[in-house]
Design a protein around this motif. Structure first.
Motif, PDB file in Angstrom:
ATOM      1  N   ASP A  17       0.857  -1.189   0.000  1.00 14.14           N
ATOM      2  CA  ASP A  17       0.000   0.000   0.000  1.00 14.14           C
ATOM      3  C   ASP A  17       0.890   1.235   0.000  1.00 14.14           C
ATOM      4  O   ASP A  17       1.663   1.452   0.922  1.00 14.14           O
ATOM      5  N   ASN A  21      -2.587   4.029  -3.525  1.00  8.97           N
ATOM      6  CA  ASN A  21      -2.404   2.962  -4.506  1.00  8.97           C
ATOM      7  C   ASN A  21      -1.931   1.675  -3.832  1.00  8.97           C
ATOM      8  O   ASN A  21      -1.031   1.703  -3.000  1.00  8.97           O
ATOM      9  N   THR A  22      -2.540   0.557  -4.213  1.00  8.92           N
ATOM     10  CA  THR A  22      -2.123  -0.744  -3.704  1.00  8.92           C
ATOM     11  C   THR A  22      -1.773  -1.643  -4.885  1.00  8.92           C
ATOM     12  O   THR A  22      -2.403  -1.567  -5.942  1.00  8.92           O
TER      13      THR A  22
END
Length: 126
Positions: A17, A21-22
């Protein structure tokens, strides 16, 4: 690693993470490898030349995939050995030890829930 961090092994299905955004580790690694094979490789070659290291290979050198042909002379050896030099870059994740200690202390305080068998045992003994 210093600074109170502890390395853990990452699997391709693990998720990173970065704020909003992951990404799965597999996707992150693939993007890194793709980058290594284009702009990073060109930059590396330019930096090596700037440091006085010139590799006599075609312009499509491949440090990260196939390796670069070369020879090595090791201490104690009586002759040169042919082979390739290849650069491997690993992706590592380091957990702050403070977090690990807190997690471990919480886990040690967890009390196992009673089993439904415990109720049956009490009824038999009563």
């Amino acid at each position: 690693m210093e600074d109170g961090f502890k390395a853990i092994e990452c699997k391709d299905g693990d998720v990173l993470d970065f704020g909003d955004n992951t990404y799965k580790i597999a996707k992150f690694k693939q993007a890194m490898y793709t980058s290594f094979n284009s702009t990073l490789e060109d930059t590396l070659n330019e930096e090596l030349i700037g440091q006085g290291i010139e590799i006599q290979e075609p312009p499509n050198m491949n440090w990260f995939q196939n390796g670069i042909d070369c020879e090595i002379l090791t201490l104690g050896s009586q002759s040169w050995k042919k082979g390739k030099v290849k650069i491997r870059i690993s992706i590592e994740f380091y957990v702050e030890e403070k977090d690990v200690e807190i997690t471990n202390s919480k886990n040690s305080e967890i009390i196992e829930p009673e089993s439904s068998l415990d109720d049956l045992r009490r009824m038999i003994h009563d």
